[in-house]
Design a protein around this motif. Structure first.
Motif, PDB file in Angstrom:
ATOM      1  N   ARG A 159       0.825  -1.205   0.000  1.00  0.00           N
ATOM      2  CA  ARG A 159       0.000   0.000   0.000  1.00  0.00           C
ATOM      3  C   ARG A 159       0.863   1.260   0.000  1.00  0.00           C
ATOM      4  O   ARG A 159       0.492   2.277  -0.602  1.00  0.00           O
ATOM      5  CB  ARG A 159      -0.983  -0.036   1.168  1.00  0.00           C
ATOM      6  N   ILE A 160       2.025   1.203   0.617  1.00  0.00           N
ATOM      7  CA  ILE A 160       2.976   2.326   0.537  1.00  0.00           C
ATOM      8  C   ILE A 160       3.425   2.505  -0.913  1.00  0.00           C
ATOM      9  O   ILE A 160       3.509   3.629  -1.416  1.00  0.00           O
ATOM     10  CB  ILE A 160       4.197   2.095   1.464  1.00  0.00           C
ATOM     11  N   ARG A 161       3.667   1.402  -1.612  1.00  0.00           N
ATOM     12  CA  ARG A 161       4.061   1.473  -3.027  1.00  0.00           C
ATOM     13  C   ARG A 161       2.939   2.074  -3.873  1.00  0.00           C
ATOM     14  O   ARG A 161       3.192   2.839  -4.803  1.00  0.00           O
ATOM     15  CB  ARG A 161       4.433   0.084  -3.545  1.00  0.00           C
TER      16      ARG A 161
ATOM     17  N   ALA B 209      -1.449  -1.784 -11.759  1.00  0.00           N
ATOM     18  CA  ALA B 209      -1.101  -3.193 -11.529  1.00  0.00           C
ATOM     19  C   ALA B 209       0.176  -3.557 -12.284  1.00  0.00           C
ATOM     20  O   ALA B 209       1.050  -4.250 -11.740  1.00  0.00           O
ATOM     21  CB  ALA B 209      -2.256  -4.103 -11.948  1.00  0.00           C
ATOM     22  N   ARG B 210       0.300  -3.101 -13.528  1.00  0.00           N
ATOM     23  CA  ARG B 210       1.521  -3.386 -14.308  1.00  0.00           C
ATOM     24  C   ARG B 210       2.740  -2.751 -13.656  1.00  0.00           C
ATOM     25  O   ARG B 210       3.794  -3.371 -13.534  1.00  0.00           O
ATOM     26  CB  ARG B 210       1.366  -2.870 -15.734  1.00  0.00           C
TER      27      ARG B 210
ATOM     28  N   PRO C 227      -6.875  -8.271  -9.030  1.00  0.00           N
ATOM     29  CA  PRO C 227      -7.658  -8.582  -7.823  1.00  0.00           C
ATOM     30  C   PRO C 227      -6.920  -8.231  -6.520  1.00  0.00           C
ATOM     31  O   PRO C 227      -7.511  -7.692  -5.589  1.00  0.00           O
ATOM     32  CB  PRO C 227      -7.908 -10.087  -7.924  1.00  0.00           C
ATOM     33  N   LEU C 228      -5.624  -8.511  -6.480  1.00  0.00           N
ATOM     34  CA  LEU C 228      -4.843  -8.167  -5.290  1.00  0.00           C
ATOM     35  C   LEU C 228      -4.751  -6.650  -5.130  1.00  0.00           C
ATOM     36  O   LEU C 228      -4.904  -6.120  -4.032  1.00  0.00           O
ATOM     37  CB  LEU C 228      -3.442  -8.781  -5.366  1.00  0.00           C
ATOM     38  N   LEU C 229      -4.553  -5.955  -6.242  1.00  0.00           N
ATOM     39  CA  LEU C 229      -4.484  -4.501  -6.209  1.00  0.00           C
ATOM     40  C   LEU C 229      -5.801  -3.913  -5.710  1.00  0.00           C
ATOM     41  O   LEU C 229      -5.804  -3.011  -4.877  1.00  0.00           O
ATOM     42  CB  LEU C 229      -4.129  -3.953  -7.590  1.00  0.00           C
ATOM     43  N   TYR C 230      -6.924  -4.440  -6.205  1.00  0.00           N
ATOM     44  CA  TYR C 230      -8.228  -3.951  -5.749  1.00  0.00           C
ATOM     45  C   TYR C 230      -8.400  -4.143  -4.243  1.00  0.00           C
ATOM     46  O   TYR C 230      -8.980  -3.293  -3.571  1.00  0.00           O
ATOM     47  CB  TYR C 230      -9.370  -4.646  -6.497  1.00  0.00           C
ATOM     48  N   MET C 231      -7.898  -5.242  -3.711  1.00  0.00           N
ATOM     49  CA  MET C 231      -7.993  -5.470  -2.267  1.00  0.00           C
ATOM     50  C   MET C 231      -7.252  -4.359  -1.507  1.00  0.00           C
ATOM     51  O   MET C 231      -7.774  -3.795  -0.550  1.00  0.00           O
ATOM     52  CB  MET C 231      -7.403  -6.838  -1.895  1.00  0.00           C
ATOM     53  N   HIS C 232      -6.055  -4.025  -1.960  1.00  0.00           N
ATOM     54  CA  HIS C 232      -5.285  -2.970  -1.307  1.00  0.00           C
ATOM     55  C   HIS C 232      -5.934  -1.600  -1.507  1.00  0.00           C
ATOM     56  O   HIS C 232      -5.994  -0.795  -0.575  1.00  0.00           O
ATOM     57  CB  HIS C 232      -3.846  -2.952  -1.829  1.00  0.00           C
ATOM     58  N   LEU C 233      -6.421  -1.336  -2.711  1.00  0.00           N
ATOM     59  CA  LEU C 233      -7.067  -0.054  -2.990  1.00  0.00           C
ATOM     60  C   LEU C 233      -8.331   0.121  -2.151  1.00  0.00           C
ATOM     61  O   LEU C 233      -8.618   1.224  -1.678  1.00  0.00           O
ATOM     62  CB  LEU C 233      -7.393   0.069  -4.478  1.00  0.00           C
TER      63      LEU C 233
ATOM     64  N   LEU D 255     -12.928   2.511 -17.449  1.00  0.00           N
ATOM     65  CA  LEU D 255     -11.649   2.437 -16.746  1.00  0.00           C
ATOM     66  C   LEU D 255     -11.825   3.006 -15.346  1.00  0.00           C
ATOM     67  O   LEU D 255     -12.384   4.089 -15.175  1.00  0.00           O
ATOM     68  CB  LEU D 255     -10.581   3.247 -17.489  1.00  0.00           C
ATOM     69  N   LYS D 256     -11.341   2.267 -14.367  1.00  0.00           N
ATOM     70  CA  LYS D 256     -11.424   2.745 -12.987  1.00  0.00           C
ATOM     71  C   LYS D 256     -10.112   3.457 -12.686  1.00  0.00           C
ATOM     72  O   LYS D 256      -9.032   2.857 -12.726  1.00  0.00           O
ATOM     73  CB  LYS D 256     -11.643   1.572 -12.029  1.00  0.00           C
TER      74      LYS D 256
END
Length: 111
Positions: free
Chosen positions: A18-20, A36-37, A44-50, A72-73
């Motif tokens: 999340r810091i990244r 994500a790239r 999916p992992l990125l959405y969890m952190h977001l 686009l989100k």
């Protein structure tokens, strides 16, 4: 800021990924696939952190349509400024106390 909000903030920033995300979004709004790239993580992992960052009011998400009609989100950083010290923690505890006191009716207020 009450203690629940403070804990949500600390929990949200208490993870390296999340810091990244915050670091990448500091450069400006970005859509999820691009983010994500850049981070080398699945969407999916990125959405969890977001989602965690959004719940703590650290990022804002919005949908936009691209020229070819794709939704686009986009995410961007929300303005925030939190200083963590004893005074911050005491103020959060006082805020909790004030909220709790306001929830009692006069008959329920302990002596």
């Amino acid at each position: 800021m009450n203690s629940e909000e403070l804990l949500a903030f600390l929990s949200a920033v208490g993870h390296a990924q999340r810091i990244r995300i915050i670091k990448e979004l500091a450069a400006g709004p970005m859509y999820v696939s691009e983010l994500a790239r850049r981070l080398g993580v699945s969407r999916p992992l990125l959405y969890m952190h977001l989602e965690r960052l959004e719940k703590a009011d650290l990022v804002l998400g919005r949908l936009e349509l691209s020229d070819d009609g794709k939704a686009l989100k986009y995410f961007e950083l929300a303005p925030f400024d939190v200083r963590l010290n004893v005074d911050t923690i005491l103020a959060a505890a006082r805020q909790d106390g004030a909220s709790e006191a306001g929830q009692h009716s006069p008959e329920e207020t302990p002596p």
